[in-house]
Design a protein around this motif. Sequence first.
Motif, short mmCIF file in Angstrom:
data_model
loop_
_atom_site.label_atom_id
_atom_site.label_comp_id
_atom_site.label_asym_id
_atom_site.label_seq_id
_atom_site.Cartn_x
_atom_site.Cartn_y
_atom_site.Cartn_z
N ASN A 37 0.84 -1.18 0.00
CA ASN A 37 0.00 0.00 0.00
C ASN A 37 0.88 1.25 0.00
O ASN A 37 2.10 1.18 0.22
CB ASN A 37 -0.99 -0.01 1.16
CG ASN A 37 -0.33 0.10 2.51
OD1 ASN A 37 0.78 0.60 2.64
ND2 ASN A 37 -1.02 -0.37 3.53
N GLY A 39 1.16 3.74 2.01
CA GLY A 39 1.79 4.08 3.28
C GLY A 39 3.11 3.35 3.50
O GLY A 39 4.09 3.94 3.95
N ASP A 40 3.13 2.07 3.18
CA ASP A 40 4.36 1.30 3.33
C ASP A 40 5.44 1.79 2.37
O ASP A 40 6.61 1.90 2.74
CB ASP A 40 4.11 -0.19 3.08
CG ASP A 40 3.26 -0.83 4.16
OD1 ASP A 40 3.17 -0.25 5.27
OD2 ASP A 40 2.67 -1.89 3.89
N LEU A 42 5.71 4.78 1.11
CA LEU A 42 6.15 6.10 1.57
C LEU A 42 7.09 5.97 2.76
O LEU A 42 8.11 6.65 2.83
CB LEU A 42 4.93 6.95 1.93
CG LEU A 42 5.22 8.39 2.34
CD1 LEU A 42 5.88 9.14 1.19
CD2 LEU A 42 3.93 9.07 2.76
N LYS A 43 6.76 5.08 3.68
CA LYS A 43 7.61 4.88 4.86
C LYS A 43 8.99 4.38 4.45
O LYS A 43 10.00 4.86 4.96
CB LYS A 43 6.97 3.89 5.82
CG LYS A 43 7.81 3.69 7.08
CD LYS A 43 7.18 2.66 7.99
CE LYS A 43 7.94 2.42 9.26
NZ LYS A 43 9.36 2.50 9.23
N ARG A 93 6.41 16.22 -0.90
CA ARG A 93 5.48 16.66 0.15
C ARG A 93 4.69 17.88 -0.29
O ARG A 93 3.47 17.96 -0.10
CB ARG A 93 6.26 16.99 1.42
CG ARG A 93 5.32 17.40 2.57
CD ARG A 93 5.93 18.33 3.54
NE ARG A 93 6.33 19.57 2.89
CZ ARG A 93 6.91 20.56 3.54
NH1 ARG A 93 7.19 20.45 4.80
NH2 ARG A 93 7.23 21.67 2.90
#
Length: 108
Positions: A37, A39-40, A42-43, A93
Amino acid sequence: MEIKADSLYSQLQALASEANGGIGQSQPLVTNPSSQNFGDMLKEALDTVNSMGWESRDAQRAFEMGDPNLSMADVMITKEKAGIAFEATVQVRNKVLEAYKTIMNMPV
């Protein structure tokens, strides 16, 4: 100026590969982007940028302490790579915030 997500992602992967070039085998950030996903993904990208910053700081400190294995050029290259990666992260960002504001201002 238009930033394409795929090209930006591949550039971030290339920066990470270059940064890890002297450390060992470089691994891509994500093997299959569709299997994770956002989020992963991006992390992992943020963790890579963060580790580049720490490597730059450690190289600077080692050079200042007189490490004979580091030259000034190596330290400056490491520092510039970390700076470029950070700047790219800030630009991503900014684009995400701009998109969020545009979506939030859309009439329903």
